[in-house]
Design an enzyme around this catalytic site. Sequence first.
Site, PDB file in Angstrom:
ATOM      1  N   ASP A  34       0.847  -1.200   0.000  1.00 14.58           N
ATOM      2  CA  ASP A  34       0.000   0.000   0.000  1.00 14.58           C
ATOM      3  C   ASP A  34       0.880   1.247   0.000  1.00 14.58           C
ATOM      4  OD1 ASP A  34      -3.276   0.010   0.616  1.00 14.58           O
ATOM      5  OD2 ASP A  34      -2.291   1.949   0.822  1.00 14.58           O
ATOM      6  N   ASP A  58       4.068   2.977  -4.082  1.00 15.70           N
ATOM      7  CA  ASP A  58       3.097   3.654  -4.937  1.00 15.70           C
ATOM      8  C   ASP A  58       3.093   2.872  -6.255  1.00 15.70           C
ATOM      9  OD1 ASP A  58       1.827   5.270  -6.802  1.00 15.70           O
ATOM     10  OD2 ASP A  58       2.648   7.135  -5.988  1.00 15.70           O
ATOM     11  N   VAL A  59       1.939   2.335  -6.625  1.00 13.03           N
ATOM     12  CA  VAL A  59       1.898   1.460  -7.817  1.00 13.03           C
ATOM     13  C   VAL A  59       2.193   2.192  -9.124  1.00 13.03           C
ATOM     14  CG1 VAL A  59       0.332  -0.238  -6.776  1.00 13.03           C
ATOM     15  CG2 VAL A  59      -0.627   1.665  -8.124  1.00 13.03           C
ATOM     16  N   SER A 137     -13.926  -2.738 -12.932  1.00 19.05           N
ATOM     17  CA  SER A 137     -15.174  -2.310 -12.288  1.00 19.05           C
ATOM     18  C   SER A 137     -16.290  -2.376 -13.317  1.00 19.05           C
ATOM     19  CB  SER A 137     -15.032  -0.858 -11.807  1.00 19.05           C
ATOM     20  OG  SER A 137     -16.298  -0.308 -11.516  1.00 19.05           O
ATOM     21  N   TYR A 150     -12.561   7.437 -14.371  1.00 12.53           N
ATOM     22  CA  TYR A 150     -12.546   6.101 -13.754  1.00 12.53           C
ATOM     23  C   TYR A 150     -13.090   5.038 -14.730  1.00 12.53           C
ATOM     24  CZ  TYR A 150     -13.593   2.703  -9.960  1.00 12.53           C
ATOM     25  OH  TYR A 150     -13.659   1.605  -9.136  1.00 12.53           O
ATOM     26  N   LYS A 154     -10.994   1.887 -16.051  1.00 14.46           N
ATOM     27  CA  LYS A 154     -11.427   0.520 -15.749  1.00 14.46           C
ATOM     28  C   LYS A 154     -11.724  -0.282 -17.019  1.00 14.46           C
ATOM     29  CE  LYS A 154     -11.232   0.242 -11.231  1.00 14.46           C
ATOM     30  NZ  LYS A 154     -10.097  -0.492 -10.641  1.00 14.46           N
TER      31      LYS A 154
HETATM   32  P1  NDP Z   1     -10.330   1.746  -0.947  1.00 14.75           P
HETATM   33  O1  NDP Z   1     -10.208   3.192  -1.233  1.00 14.75           O
HETATM   34  O2  NDP Z   1     -11.054   1.286   0.272  1.00 14.75           O
HETATM   35  O3  NDP Z   1      -8.846   1.065  -0.916  1.00 14.75           O
HETATM   36  C1  NDP Z   1      -7.934   1.323  -1.929  1.00 14.75           C
HETATM   37  C2  NDP Z   1      -6.545   1.154  -1.370  1.00 14.75           C
HETATM   38  O4  NDP Z   1      -5.594   1.392  -2.432  1.00 14.75           O
HETATM   39  C3  NDP Z   1      -6.210   2.153  -0.245  1.00 14.75           C
HETATM   40  O5  NDP Z   1      -5.577   1.504   0.821  1.00 14.75           O
HETATM   41  C4  NDP Z   1      -5.298   3.142  -0.939  1.00 14.75           C
HETATM   42  O6  NDP Z   1      -4.365   3.756  -0.070  1.00 14.75           O
HETATM   43  C5  NDP Z   1      -4.578   2.254  -1.935  1.00 14.75           C
HETATM   44  N1  NDP Z   1      -3.958   3.029  -3.002  1.00 14.75           N
HETATM   45  C6  NDP Z   1      -4.487   4.086  -3.661  1.00 14.75           C
HETATM   46  N2  NDP Z   1      -3.611   4.564  -4.548  1.00 14.75           N
HETATM   47  C7  NDP Z   1      -2.496   3.792  -4.445  1.00 14.75           C
HETATM   48  C8  NDP Z   1      -1.244   3.806  -5.097  1.00 14.75           C
HETATM   49  N3  NDP Z   1      -0.938   4.710  -6.022  1.00 14.75           N
HETATM   50  N4  NDP Z   1      -0.331   2.875  -4.742  1.00 14.75           N
HETATM   51  C9  NDP Z   1      -0.617   1.971  -3.790  1.00 14.75           C
HETATM   52  N5  NDP Z   1      -1.792   1.906  -3.143  1.00 14.75           N
HETATM   53  C10 NDP Z   1      -2.720   2.823  -3.463  1.00 14.75           C
HETATM   54  O7  NDP Z   1     -10.969   1.117  -2.265  1.00 14.75           O
HETATM   55  P2  NDP Z   1     -11.774  -0.246  -2.516  1.00 14.75           P
HETATM   56  O8  NDP Z   1     -11.305  -1.320  -1.618  1.00 14.75           O
HETATM   57  O9  NDP Z   1     -13.201   0.098  -2.583  1.00 14.75           O
HETATM   58  O10 NDP Z   1     -11.307  -0.537  -4.010  1.00 14.75           O
HETATM   59  C11 NDP Z   1     -10.311  -1.481  -4.356  1.00 14.75           C
HETATM   60  C12 NDP Z   1     -10.319  -1.668  -5.871  1.00 14.75           C
HETATM   61  O11 NDP Z   1     -11.619  -2.118  -6.276  1.00 14.75           O
HETATM   62  C13 NDP Z   1     -10.068  -0.374  -6.640  1.00 14.75           C
HETATM   63  O12 NDP Z   1      -9.312  -0.653  -7.804  1.00 14.75           O
HETATM   64  C14 NDP Z   1     -11.461   0.075  -7.015  1.00 14.75           C
HETATM   65  O13 NDP Z   1     -11.461   0.907  -8.139  1.00 14.75           O
HETATM   66  C15 NDP Z   1     -12.130  -1.269  -7.277  1.00 14.75           C
HETATM   67  N6  NDP Z   1     -13.582  -1.245  -7.212  1.00 14.75           N
HETATM   68  C16 NDP Z   1     -14.240  -0.875  -6.069  1.00 14.75           C
HETATM   69  C17 NDP Z   1     -15.621  -0.876  -6.038  1.00 14.75           C
HETATM   70  C18 NDP Z   1     -16.408  -0.481  -4.838  1.00 14.75           C
HETATM   71  O14 NDP Z   1     -17.655  -0.405  -4.946  1.00 14.75           O
HETATM   72  N7  NDP Z   1     -15.808  -0.249  -3.691  1.00 14.75           N
HETATM   73  C19 NDP Z   1     -16.398  -1.279  -7.217  1.00 14.75           C
HETATM   74  C20 NDP Z   1     -15.604  -1.672  -8.348  1.00 14.75           C
HETATM   75  C21 NDP Z   1     -14.246  -1.654  -8.329  1.00 14.75           C
HETATM   76  P3  NDP Z   1      -4.709   5.172   0.623  1.00 14.75           P
HETATM   77  O15 NDP Z   1      -6.014   4.991   1.325  1.00 14.75           O
HETATM   78  O16 NDP Z   1      -3.542   5.407   1.525  1.00 14.75           O
HETATM   79  O17 NDP Z   1      -4.799   6.160  -0.499  1.00 14.75           O
END
Ligand code: NDP
Length: 242
Positions: A34, A58-59, A137, A150, A154
Amino acid sequence: MSGRSAIVTGAAQGIGLAIAKKLHEHGASVALVDLDGDRAEQAAKELGGERVLALACDVTDEAGVERVVRTAAEEFGGLDIHVNNAGITRDASLRRMSVEDFDAVVTVHLRGTWLGVRAASAVMREAGRGSIINISSLSGKAGNPGQTNYSAAKAGIIGLTKAAAKELAHRGVRVNAVQPGLIRTAMTAAMPPEAFAEREAAIPMKRAGEPEEVAGAVLFLASDLAAYMTGSVLEVGGGRLM
Ligand code: NDP
Protein backbone atom coordinates in the site's frame (compact mmCIF):
# COMPACT_ATOMS: atom_id res chain seq x y z
CA MET A 1 -3.11 -22.12 -1.93
CA SER A 2 -0.65 -23.69 0.43
CA GLY A 3 2.92 -23.25 -0.78
CA ARG A 4 1.79 -20.45 -3.10
CA SER A 5 2.82 -16.83 -2.76
CA ALA A 6 0.89 -13.69 -3.61
CA ILE A 7 1.15 -9.92 -3.85
CA VAL A 8 -1.95 -7.75 -3.35
CA THR A 9 -1.77 -3.99 -4.02
CA GLY A 10 -3.95 -1.49 -2.19
CA ALA A 11 -4.16 -4.07 0.59
CA ALA A 12 -4.35 -1.79 3.66
CA GLN A 13 -8.15 -1.73 3.57
CA GLY A 14 -11.31 -2.56 1.67
CA ILE A 15 -11.33 -5.06 -1.17
CA GLY A 16 -7.52 -5.45 -1.20
CA LEU A 17 -7.41 -6.36 2.49
CA ALA A 18 -10.27 -8.86 2.03
CA ILE A 19 -8.38 -10.46 -0.89
CA ALA A 20 -5.16 -10.67 1.14
CA LYS A 21 -7.05 -12.27 4.05
CA LYS A 22 -8.82 -14.79 1.80
CA LEU A 23 -5.62 -15.93 0.04
CA HIS A 24 -3.84 -16.14 3.41
CA GLU A 25 -6.68 -18.12 5.05
CA HIS A 26 -6.39 -20.61 2.23
CA GLY A 27 -2.66 -21.09 2.88
CA ALA A 28 -0.85 -18.60 0.63
CA SER A 29 2.02 -16.37 1.74
CA VAL A 30 0.91 -12.81 1.07
CA ALA A 31 2.69 -9.48 0.55
CA LEU A 32 0.37 -6.59 1.39
CA VAL A 33 1.34 -3.51 -0.60
CA ASP A 34 0.00 0.00 0.00
CA LEU A 35 0.99 3.64 -0.36
CA ASP A 36 1.38 3.97 3.39
CA GLY A 37 3.75 1.38 4.87
CA ASP A 38 2.41 1.80 8.43
CA ARG A 39 -1.14 1.04 7.31
CA ALA A 40 0.11 -1.96 5.32
CA GLU A 41 1.89 -3.12 8.49
CA GLN A 42 -1.29 -2.72 10.55
CA ALA A 43 -3.27 -4.70 7.97
CA ALA A 44 -0.62 -7.41 7.89
CA LYS A 45 -0.99 -7.79 11.68
CA GLU A 46 -4.68 -8.61 11.16
CA LEU A 47 -3.60 -11.65 9.14
CA GLY A 48 -1.18 -12.89 11.83
CA GLY A 49 2.60 -12.94 11.70
CA GLU A 50 3.22 -16.05 9.61
CA ARG A 51 3.61 -15.96 5.82
CA VAL A 52 2.96 -12.22 5.66
CA LEU A 53 4.94 -9.26 4.38
CA ALA A 54 4.00 -5.55 4.44
CA LEU A 55 5.52 -3.29 1.80
CA ALA A 56 5.11 0.42 1.08
CA CYS A 57 4.84 1.25 -2.61
CA ASP A 58 3.10 3.65 -4.94
CA VAL A 59 1.90 1.46 -7.82
CA THR A 60 2.60 4.26 -10.31
CA ASP A 61 6.31 4.13 -9.47
CA GLU A 62 8.17 1.82 -11.86
CA ALA A 63 11.16 1.16 -9.61
CA GLY A 64 8.89 0.71 -6.57
CA VAL A 65 6.72 -1.93 -8.27
CA GLU A 66 9.78 -3.82 -9.47
CA ARG A 67 11.27 -3.71 -5.98
CA VAL A 68 8.04 -5.07 -4.45
CA VAL A 69 7.92 -7.98 -6.88
CA ARG A 70 11.62 -8.74 -6.36
CA THR A 71 11.31 -8.57 -2.56
CA ALA A 72 8.22 -10.80 -2.38
CA ALA A 73 9.69 -13.34 -4.80
CA GLU A 74 12.95 -13.51 -2.82
CA GLU A 75 11.24 -13.63 0.57
CA PHE A 76 8.67 -16.27 -0.44
CA GLY A 77 10.84 -18.18 -2.93
CA GLY A 78 8.76 -17.30 -5.99
CA LEU A 79 5.60 -15.54 -7.05
CA ASP A 80 2.40 -17.39 -8.04
CA ILE A 81 -0.31 -14.74 -7.73
CA HIS A 82 -0.33 -11.00 -8.33
CA VAL A 83 -3.47 -8.91 -7.71
CA ASN A 84 -3.57 -5.36 -9.11
CA ASN A 85 -6.20 -3.83 -6.84
CA ALA A 86 -4.95 -0.36 -5.77
CA GLY A 87 -7.32 2.34 -6.94
CA ILE A 88 -8.65 5.85 -6.43
CA THR A 89 -11.63 7.92 -7.55
CA ARG A 90 -11.78 11.63 -8.40
CA ASP A 91 -15.42 11.95 -9.44
CA ALA A 92 -16.78 15.03 -11.19
CA SER A 93 -18.91 15.90 -14.19
CA LEU A 94 -17.09 16.53 -17.46
CA ARG A 95 -17.67 20.26 -16.96
CA ARG A 96 -15.95 20.21 -13.56
CA MET A 97 -13.29 17.51 -13.89
CA SER A 98 -9.75 18.85 -14.11
CA VAL A 99 -6.99 17.40 -16.25
CA GLU A 100 -5.19 16.58 -12.97
CA ASP A 101 -8.18 14.48 -11.81
CA PHE A 102 -8.26 12.69 -15.15
CA ASP A 103 -4.52 11.98 -15.13
CA ALA A 104 -4.44 10.88 -11.47
CA VAL A 105 -7.13 8.24 -11.93
CA VAL A 106 -5.83 6.94 -15.27
CA THR A 107 -2.29 6.80 -13.93
CA VAL A 108 -3.08 4.82 -10.77
CA HIS A 109 -5.36 2.32 -12.50
CA LEU A 110 -3.80 1.91 -15.94
CA ARG A 111 -0.13 2.64 -15.44
CA GLY A 112 -0.26 0.95 -12.00
CA THR A 113 -1.88 -2.20 -13.36
CA TRP A 114 0.42 -2.29 -16.38
CA LEU A 115 3.54 -1.96 -14.19
CA GLY A 116 2.24 -4.76 -11.95
CA VAL A 117 1.47 -7.06 -14.88
CA ARG A 118 4.87 -6.40 -16.43
CA ALA A 119 6.91 -6.95 -13.26
CA ALA A 120 4.96 -9.99 -12.00
CA SER A 121 4.84 -11.71 -15.38
CA ALA A 122 8.62 -11.37 -15.78
CA VAL A 123 9.06 -13.59 -12.70
CA MET A 124 6.15 -15.91 -13.52
CA ARG A 125 7.14 -16.63 -17.12
CA GLU A 126 10.53 -17.92 -15.92
CA ALA A 127 8.73 -20.30 -13.54
CA GLY A 128 6.29 -21.32 -16.29
CA ARG A 129 3.24 -20.58 -14.17
CA GLY A 130 1.33 -17.81 -12.43
CA SER A 131 -2.00 -16.06 -12.12
CA ILE A 132 -2.47 -12.30 -12.42
CA ILE A 133 -5.81 -10.76 -11.46
CA ASN A 134 -6.69 -7.17 -12.32
CA ILE A 135 -9.49 -5.40 -10.48
CA SER A 136 -11.61 -3.50 -12.99
CA SER A 137 -15.17 -2.31 -12.29
CA LEU A 138 -18.64 -2.50 -13.79
CA SER A 139 -18.10 1.25 -14.43
CA GLY A 140 -15.67 0.12 -17.11
CA LYS A 141 -18.36 -2.01 -18.73
CA ALA A 142 -21.29 0.39 -18.66
CA GLY A 143 -19.81 3.82 -17.85
CA ASN A 144 -20.92 5.87 -14.84
CA PRO A 145 -21.88 9.55 -15.08
CA GLY A 146 -19.40 11.62 -13.07
CA GLN A 147 -16.72 9.00 -13.64
CA THR A 148 -15.42 9.57 -17.16
CA ASN A 149 -11.85 9.21 -15.85
CA TYR A 150 -12.55 6.10 -13.75
CA SER A 151 -14.77 4.39 -16.37
CA ALA A 152 -12.11 4.95 -19.05
CA ALA A 153 -9.38 3.54 -16.80
CA LYS A 154 -11.43 0.52 -15.75
CA ALA A 155 -12.37 -0.27 -19.38
CA GLY A 156 -8.70 0.09 -20.27
CA ILE A 157 -7.82 -2.55 -17.69
CA ILE A 158 -9.95 -5.04 -19.65
CA GLY A 159 -8.02 -4.41 -22.88
CA LEU A 160 -4.74 -4.63 -20.97
CA THR A 161 -5.85 -7.91 -19.36
CA LYS A 162 -6.79 -9.53 -22.67
CA ALA A 163 -3.65 -8.39 -24.50
CA ALA A 164 -1.41 -9.62 -21.67
CA ALA A 165 -3.36 -12.89 -21.47
CA LYS A 166 -2.63 -13.52 -25.16
CA GLU A 167 1.06 -12.69 -24.74
CA LEU A 168 1.56 -14.84 -21.68
CA ALA A 169 -0.69 -17.88 -22.20
CA HIS A 170 2.00 -20.01 -23.83
CA ARG A 171 4.31 -19.33 -20.87
CA GLY A 172 1.77 -20.73 -18.37
CA VAL A 173 0.80 -17.32 -17.00
CA ARG A 174 -2.93 -16.57 -16.79
CA VAL A 175 -4.28 -13.02 -16.68
CA ASN A 176 -7.91 -12.38 -15.73
CA ALA A 177 -10.02 -9.48 -14.50
CA VAL A 178 -12.79 -9.00 -11.96
CA GLN A 179 -15.47 -6.33 -12.34
CA PRO A 180 -17.03 -5.59 -8.95
CA GLY A 181 -20.30 -3.68 -8.76
CA LEU A 182 -21.23 -1.58 -5.73
CA ILE A 183 -19.14 -2.84 -2.79
CA ARG A 184 -19.18 -1.50 0.78
CA THR A 185 -15.75 0.10 1.36
CA ALA A 186 -14.28 3.52 2.19
CA MET A 187 -14.41 4.31 -1.54
CA THR A 188 -18.21 3.96 -1.72
CA ALA A 189 -18.73 5.42 1.78
CA ALA A 190 -17.50 8.67 0.20
CA MET A 191 -20.50 8.69 -2.19
CA PRO A 192 -23.48 10.93 -1.35
CA PRO A 193 -25.97 8.66 0.52
CA GLU A 194 -28.74 9.30 -2.02
CA ALA A 195 -26.45 8.26 -4.92
CA PHE A 196 -25.49 5.08 -3.02
CA ALA A 197 -29.16 4.27 -2.31
CA GLU A 198 -30.12 4.86 -5.93
CA ARG A 199 -27.39 2.50 -7.20
CA GLU A 200 -28.26 -0.09 -4.58
CA ALA A 201 -31.94 -0.03 -5.58
CA ALA A 202 -30.96 -0.83 -9.19
CA ILE A 203 -29.18 -4.05 -8.18
CA PRO A 204 -31.27 -7.17 -8.87
CA MET A 205 -30.08 -8.66 -5.53
CA LYS A 206 -31.16 -5.40 -3.83
CA ARG A 207 -28.00 -4.96 -1.78
CA ALA A 208 -24.43 -3.74 -2.08
CA GLY A 209 -21.72 -6.42 -2.01
CA GLU A 210 -19.14 -7.04 0.69
CA PRO A 211 -15.36 -7.00 0.04
CA GLU A 212 -15.21 -10.73 0.94
CA GLU A 213 -17.57 -11.47 -1.95
CA VAL A 214 -15.07 -9.97 -4.40
CA ALA A 215 -12.25 -11.84 -2.66
CA GLY A 216 -14.02 -15.16 -3.34
CA ALA A 217 -13.91 -14.56 -7.11
CA VAL A 218 -10.23 -13.57 -6.89
CA LEU A 219 -9.41 -16.74 -4.90
CA PHE A 220 -11.09 -18.82 -7.61
CA LEU A 221 -9.14 -17.13 -10.43
CA ALA A 222 -5.90 -17.44 -8.45
CA SER A 223 -6.42 -21.16 -7.90
CA ASP A 224 -6.02 -24.20 -10.14
CA LEU A 225 -9.84 -24.42 -10.29
CA ALA A 226 -9.47 -21.73 -12.95
CA ALA A 227 -6.53 -23.45 -14.70
CA TYR A 228 -8.14 -23.18 -18.16
CA MET A 229 -9.26 -19.55 -17.77
CA THR A 230 -7.31 -16.62 -19.14
CA GLY A 231 -8.39 -13.26 -20.54
CA SER A 232 -11.76 -13.63 -18.85
CA VAL A 233 -13.76 -11.04 -16.93
CA LEU A 234 -15.78 -12.11 -13.90
CA GLU A 235 -18.60 -9.78 -12.84
CA VAL A 236 -19.28 -9.61 -9.10
CA GLY A 237 -22.20 -7.22 -8.95
CA GLY A 238 -25.32 -8.94 -7.65
CA GLY A 239 -26.68 -8.98 -11.19
CA ARG A 240 -26.15 -5.25 -11.78
CA LEU A 241 -25.48 -4.22 -15.42
CA MET A 242 -25.46 -7.84 -16.62
P1 NDP B 1 -10.33 1.75 -0.95
O1 NDP B 1 -10.21 3.19 -1.23
O2 NDP B 1 -11.05 1.29 0.27
O3 NDP B 1 -8.85 1.07 -0.92
C1 NDP B 1 -7.93 1.32 -1.93
C2 NDP B 1 -6.55 1.15 -1.37
O4 NDP B 1 -5.59 1.39 -2.43
C3 NDP B 1 -6.21 2.15 -0.24
O5 NDP B 1 -5.58 1.50 0.82
C4 NDP B 1 -5.30 3.14 -0.94
O6 NDP B 1 -4.36 3.76 -0.07
C5 NDP B 1 -4.58 2.25 -1.93
N1 NDP B 1 -3.96 3.03 -3.00
C6 NDP B 1 -4.49 4.09 -3.66
N2 NDP B 1 -3.61 4.56 -4.55
C7 NDP B 1 -2.50 3.79 -4.44
C8 NDP B 1 -1.24 3.81 -5.10
N3 NDP B 1 -0.94 4.71 -6.02
N4 NDP B 1 -0.33 2.88 -4.74
C9 NDP B 1 -0.62 1.97 -3.79
N5 NDP B 1 -1.79 1.91 -3.14
C10 NDP B 1 -2.72 2.82 -3.46
O7 NDP B 1 -10.97 1.12 -2.26
P2 NDP B 1 -11.77 -0.25 -2.52
O8 NDP B 1 -11.31 -1.32 -1.62
O9 NDP B 1 -13.20 0.10 -2.58
O10 NDP B 1 -11.31 -0.54 -4.01
C11 NDP B 1 -10.31 -1.48 -4.36
C12 NDP B 1 -10.32 -1.67 -5.87
O11 NDP B 1 -11.62 -2.12 -6.28
C13 NDP B 1 -10.07 -0.37 -6.64
O12 NDP B 1 -9.31 -0.65 -7.80
C14 NDP B 1 -11.46 0.07 -7.02
O13 NDP B 1 -11.46 0.91 -8.14
C15 NDP B 1 -12.13 -1.27 -7.28
N6 NDP B 1 -13.58 -1.24 -7.21
C16 NDP B 1 -14.24 -0.87 -6.07
C17 NDP B 1 -15.62 -0.88 -6.04
C18 NDP B 1 -16.41 -0.48 -4.84
O14 NDP B 1 -17.65 -0.40 -4.95
N7 NDP B 1 -15.81 -0.25 -3.69
C19 NDP B 1 -16.40 -1.28 -7.22
C20 NDP B 1 -15.60 -1.67 -8.35
C21 NDP B 1 -14.25 -1.65 -8.33
P3 NDP B 1 -4.71 5.17 0.62
O15 NDP B 1 -6.01 4.99 1.33
O16 NDP B 1 -3.54 5.41 1.52
O17 NDP B 1 -4.80 6.16 -0.50
